[in-house]
Design an enzyme around this catalytic site. Structure first.
Site, short mmCIF file in Angstrom:
data_model
loop_
_atom_site.label_atom_id
_atom_site.label_comp_id
_atom_site.label_asym_id
_atom_site.label_seq_id
_atom_site.Cartn_x
_atom_site.Cartn_y
_atom_site.Cartn_z
N LEU B 173 1.12 -1.07 0.08
CA LEU B 173 -0.56 -0.06 -0.42
C LEU B 173 0.74 1.26 0.34
O LEU B 173 1.36 1.91 0.94
CB LEU B 173 -1.05 -0.07 1.01
CG LEU B 173 -1.69 -1.22 1.04
CD1 LEU B 173 -2.76 -1.43 2.74
CD2 LEU B 173 -2.60 -0.97 0.08
N ASN B 195 -0.88 -5.51 3.72
CA ASN B 195 0.79 -3.92 4.26
C ASN B 195 1.08 -5.23 5.17
O ASN B 195 1.36 -4.74 6.08
CB ASN B 195 1.26 -2.34 4.33
CG ASN B 195 1.50 -1.45 4.24
OD1 ASN B 195 2.22 -1.50 2.32
ND2 ASN B 195 2.20 -2.18 4.93
N SER B 296 0.59 2.45 -15.48
CA SER B 296 1.37 3.72 -16.24
C SER B 296 0.44 5.19 -16.04
O SER B 296 -1.43 5.13 -16.23
CB SER B 296 1.90 3.80 -18.21
OG SER B 296 2.55 5.27 -17.67
N GLY B 297 0.60 5.91 -15.09
CA GLY B 297 0.27 7.07 -15.71
C GLY B 297 0.04 7.80 -14.12
O GLY B 297 0.08 8.86 -13.58
N LYS B 351 7.00 -2.15 -20.70
CA LYS B 351 6.46 -0.85 -20.02
C LYS B 351 7.44 -0.04 -19.40
O LYS B 351 7.60 1.18 -19.59
CB LYS B 351 6.05 -1.46 -18.31
CG LYS B 351 6.11 -0.25 -17.48
CD LYS B 351 5.12 0.97 -17.22
CE LYS B 351 4.89 1.81 -16.27
NZ LYS B 351 6.14 2.09 -16.31
N HIS B 354 7.94 2.34 -22.91
CA HIS B 354 7.46 3.28 -22.59
C HIS B 354 8.21 4.05 -21.58
O HIS B 354 7.90 5.06 -21.50
CB HIS B 354 5.88 2.66 -21.49
CG HIS B 354 5.10 3.76 -21.13
ND1 HIS B 354 5.59 4.56 -19.85
CD2 HIS B 354 4.16 4.60 -20.69
CE1 HIS B 354 4.92 6.06 -19.24
NE2 HIS B 354 4.12 5.43 -20.30
N ASN B 355 8.84 3.46 -20.58
CA ASN B 355 9.62 4.76 -19.37
C ASN B 355 10.70 4.95 -20.56
O ASN B 355 11.00 6.22 -20.01
CB ASN B 355 10.44 3.64 -18.13
CG ASN B 355 8.54 3.88 -17.09
OD1 ASN B 355 7.57 3.59 -17.74
ND2 ASN B 355 9.38 3.76 -16.44
N GLU B 358 9.72 7.75 -22.31
CA GLU B 358 9.20 9.04 -21.59
C GLU B 358 10.50 10.18 -21.37
O GLU B 358 10.16 11.01 -21.27
CB GLU B 358 8.20 8.39 -20.26
CG GLU B 358 8.53 9.07 -19.46
CD GLU B 358 8.00 7.90 -18.17
OE1 GLU B 358 7.15 7.42 -18.11
OE2 GLU B 358 8.35 8.99 -16.90
#
Lengths: 631, 631
Positions: B173, B195, B296-297, B351, B354-355, B358
């Site tokens: 978490l 957690n 992602s976001g 991913k 993607h980075n 980015e």
């Protein structure tokens, strides 16, 4: 060298068995006591204290000769046998004369009597000793060993006289392995050479190689790993020269059962430094002293004098450095271009960076040629002449020299370079340096630009299609030659700056304590990136680890950075791909700017990922976060 | 949610034990048979066929109540007990009423009699069955289950009514784990949240988190991994959101003993794709369906709708896609920006790319700002206005939008951006894309230039020293804004071309069969690199996997490549570091040139290493070697 029967002879009590056994341990050959070949009738007679007659001895000696004759088909052996008369020795060596070596353990009556009186476990009464001396016919063809010496000294002496044990072993007789072998043999070292046996394709590689090179007359060839190991003096010194990867691990696995604690194993191949780290641990656990060494210079360098970048334990290096240092190239002060760079994988790491630098040095020359050719004013031969004018300058280098020869090469009326397909190969090692830089957080854009230029060249078909679609034509315009070479000089400095930064960062991270000027020194000769610049660096690195901070370099860069700028502008305006020149220029801009654009990056990261940022007005390094969204 | 006692009641023969045990298996709660709490006197009486009186029952029921009261301090339990009268049930739930759930197994006399006649191992004679029906008082507060259903159906029904089992579990978490939890809960899913417990620093994380967000009212919080797992419906669906690396492996190791075959485990962290490959194998061997998904976001995306790049078995994905697809962002056609990209590590690989993209998209914007500021004509707010004019064009993107907001932000009279230290962080994932490209042989100089720009920015002190030594001043000169944005557009196309090339090469090598237009589609919303360009690519990639070959892009590039050239020249002439612009331009030159400089490289390699080369006049691919040394 054929298999041998090593007869250790001498009167009873001279130490044939103990010396024979010690020699066996050192050589790996089996030891046999002649007494075990006596017929029972002889044993009974001796036990009764009766001397044997020659009639008694013939069948015994025949037994031994038969045994030896059969054994030497497959291996060398050691036999301890009194063999006091020449007639006995003739019988023992009958029809195998060329295979027999005689070791005579020489001592006088008193010495041996003293020893025999201390022994109780032998079935020959001491009363027979005098009779032995009486019939002894001292051989004329034997190696005489004085039994007053210590046994280990006797054995060492025998080995040196027999020349039966080799000093240094090499596994893997590809181009590089062969060249190193010839280089070592030429320095007078006795070698054992091993190459695996593969039916049809790899048969008698070592044997045939030895037969065709006179300097290898003392070398022995093997296809059997156990025999190869047995042929070496202990602690054994074995160099592996194989393609990087599984072949090395497989060979180590096969080799390990035959090795002893403190043997020295050298991986001289182009191994990935992380593999060397693993192997160092594995072999340390097994008590083996392991070195990972980089050897640069190609086939010719390996033969005539490579640059050798060693890594591994100091203890191991000290035991083999006379071999390695004697075959390496010499620097301008006649010191060997060979040194131990640090523990563990330090040698293979710097070799990897060497290759990364090499990629960029090659690419920069390719870009120089591309730029010159784009002007439409020079053919390859003319470009060679322009390059030749740099011989006397600090732009001189091995790669410059060979590029000149390449450009001059003709095939009939055509320039050979124009017939060569522009699709560059790579063997992975160039990418390793970039990967290491990525992992260590060191910017090496110029090394990487060279790597990607090679990758790009491989997509030949795609490139040709794209060329047809876009028809972006390179434009012709004239260029100032001095500007180009001045720019080339600066780009090379930037390239070396990046490479040495990478070495320094790795040394720091791994606590290798690499001596950067020493590294530059061993790169001044023998290796592919040897150059006038490297000679300068071998001094200037003593005062500053960062090349772009060195006064010599600052002066050079300050004087000619506008040349680099102008060449990048020239290449860009004329659509000439010059990724190494360009990356060097923009690296320089980045490196020398007080304010970078990274504040934008930090703000973006904080915006979307709450990654926080530091502030210019707070030197404490405190992390700040902003709620960026305008309400 | 507090611990519970689940009483399963009904007449003898209604199936309390078998249903209780099945429910125990599904929930992970222990099952107890009430009969085991009888005093011996009661057992004797029943064996003798005598009915128990209520006087007999009181001590028994008190025993059960005591047991349950003690148990629920630490766990939930299931007890099978006839509990036919309300007065018995009152005693069973005495002082723990809020913890008791009643399950009534309902069946008529004939059904149960038929079953009892088949049983021989129970000590209650069937003759007592009618008396049970006689005294049964049907409860009003119980969940009634029809015993004619199959046992699994009964248990499923009970679970759905009890609402005791949660649909979806989340481990970890942190910022992202919390956001995903709220997103899922907001879509109506019942969650278990775990957690770890760390004294002082991580205490009751899940519980406190649940308490402070109303959408989490149905969620249950845990600090005990076993209880967390037990709270989930089977097959369990568990999403791990932890920092990449050891934390993931450690958690999987702790989790595995509690999981069952066909449970679905989702690693939603930013894991290295090679780790995902290893874990996929490990978990496949354990029968677990494993998915590695990239999310992602950032924090906001995770909360309101991220882009989700899944990878792993189709079977596993199908079982969780309703969860993942419902929380992801929507594309312009209202389809979910979530898809399974392929087997194994395909999700984490894309991913990673993607980075990488980015990084370069961020760096290009930083370079745009650097170039504009270098002119001396614009302050940050004015630059923001210039960027805003691109909103309506195909240059629009999320990163453009946030950069505008960043540039507009003021702190008092000062622009906040000017107060931020220009030392950019990186979390390793940017370097992974370059490393993968190095390993796969794909040139990605623009992604890499952005990575190295970040690395370079970290050497802040060194850079300031170098700036002082060299005093290379950026020069001011005016710039045409349209040229700059046109160049920016081309550089972005080149960047995306490289990134998608990398994905395609990995897909080919790993046989992932990644659908490139689908990948672009799920990148059109939710993720950091969402943009108008991505929307265009989600269509154009359908016809050509290589972006620079797509007619839309060819047109754009052909029209504006001179703008890119001009910006590189501008930056270079004015000493503005623009590594991404520059690398994009020279990539384009390389990609569109028919003849590269690689023939020089090949000749050099053949010269010093006998690596051979191919010839332009021999299409067979035959390898040639030249003896280059001029005699």
């Amino acid at each position: 060298m054929p298999n041998q029967v090593i007869y250790i002879m001498g009167v009873s009590g001279s130490g044939k068995t103990s010396i024979g056994q010690l020699l066996a341990a050192k050589t790996g050959y089996a030891f046999y006591d002649a007494d075990q070949f006596h017929p029972q009738s002889n044993i009974n007679k001796m036990k009764a204290g009766l001397p044997l007659t020659d009639e008694d001895r013939w069948p015994w000696l025949v037994n031994i000769n038969n045994f030896a004759t059969e054994k030497i088909i497959s291996t060398s052996i050691i036999i301890g046998c009194s063999a006091l008369k020449q007639v006995y020795r003739d019988l023992l060596s009958k029809e195998i004369e060329q295979h027999c070596k005689w070791i005579f353990l020489k001592g006088n009556y008193e010495t041996i009597l003293g020893r025999m009186e201390k022994r109780a476990d032998h079935y020959m009464p001491t009363s027979l000793l005098q009779s032995q001396f009486d019939i002894l016919e001292v051989p004329t063809n034997a190696i005489e060993a004085d039994i007053k010496l210590l046994p280990v000294q006797i054995v060492e002496y025998i080995i040196s006289k027999l020349n039966v044990m080799q000093e240094f072993g090499i596994i893997g007789l590809g181009v590089m392995g062969k060249s190193l072998s010839r280089n070592l043999a030429g320095k007078g070292f006795s070698l054992s050479l091993y190459n695996r046996y593969v039916p049809v394709t790899e048969v008698k590689i070592a044997e045939n190689f030895i037969a065709t090179h006179t300097e290898l007359s003392k070398a022995k060839g093997f296809e059997d790993l156990a025999q190869f190991v047995s042929s070496l003096q202990t602690p054994r010194k074995i160099l592996i020269m194989l393609p990087a990867g599984n072949a090395v691990d497989d060979t180590i696995a096969l080799l390990l059962p035959h090795l002893s604690v403190n043997d020295i194993l050298i991986d001289a191949g182009n191994s990935y430094y992380k593999d060397t780290e693993k192997r160092t641990k594995q072999l340390k656990d097994a008590g083996i002293l392991f070195l990972g060494i980089g050897v640069s210079g190609g086939e010719e360098g390996a033969l005539k004098g490579p640059s050798i970048m060693a890594g591994g334990s100091k203890e191991g290096y000290d035991k083999v450095k006379n071999y390695l240092e004697s075959i390496a190239a010499k620097d301008s002060n006649q010191n060997s271009c060979c040194a131990n760079m640090g523990d563990n994988a330090a040698g293979h790491f710097v070799k990897m960076v060497h290759n990364g630098l090499e990629y960029a040095e090659m690419q920069l020359l390719a870009e120089v040629v591309s730029i010159l050719r784009s002007t439409g004013s020079y053919n390859p031969g003319e470009i060679a002449l322009l390059l030749k004018e740099q011989f006397a300058t600090n732009l001189n280098s091995y790669l410059l020299e060979i590029t000149i020869e390449i450009l001059q090469k003709k095939e009939g009326e055509k320039w050979l370079i124009d017939l060569i397909l522009d699709k560059a190969g790579n063997k992975g090692t160039g990418s390793w340096a970039t990967i290491a830089a990525c992992e260590l957080g060191v910017p090496v854009p110029t090394l990487t630009a060279a790597l990607f230029a090679r990758y790009q060249s491989e997509f030949l078909t795609e490139r040709k299609q794209a060329a047809a679609i876009y028809s972006i034509q390179q434009q012709s315009s004239s260029i100032d030659i001095n500007t180009l070479f001045n720019a080339y000089g600066i780009a090379r400095i930037v390239n070396h700056h990046q490479g040495f930064h990478l070495v320094e960062a790795a040394s720091e991270t791994n606590q290798w304590n690499i001596d950067l000027p020493e590294l530059a020194r061993i790169w001044t000769n023998g290796c592919i990136i040897r150059s006038q610049l490297m000679a300068t660096l071998s001094n200037s690195l003593k005062n500053n680890k960062r090349i772009l901070f060195q006064p010599e370099m600052v002066k050079e860069v300050a004087t000619h950075s506008s040349a680099l700028k102008n060449i990048v502008v020239f290449a860009t305006e004329n659509h000439i791909a010059a990724p190494c020149f360009t990356s060097a220029a923009h690296y320089l801009f980045s490196y020398t700017q007080e304010q970078s654009g990274a504040n934008i990056i930090q703000a973006q990261r904080d915006y979307f990922g709450a990654h926080t940022y530091q502030r210019k007005d707070d030197a404490s390094g405190k992390k700040y976060h902003t709620n960026w969204i305008t309400e």
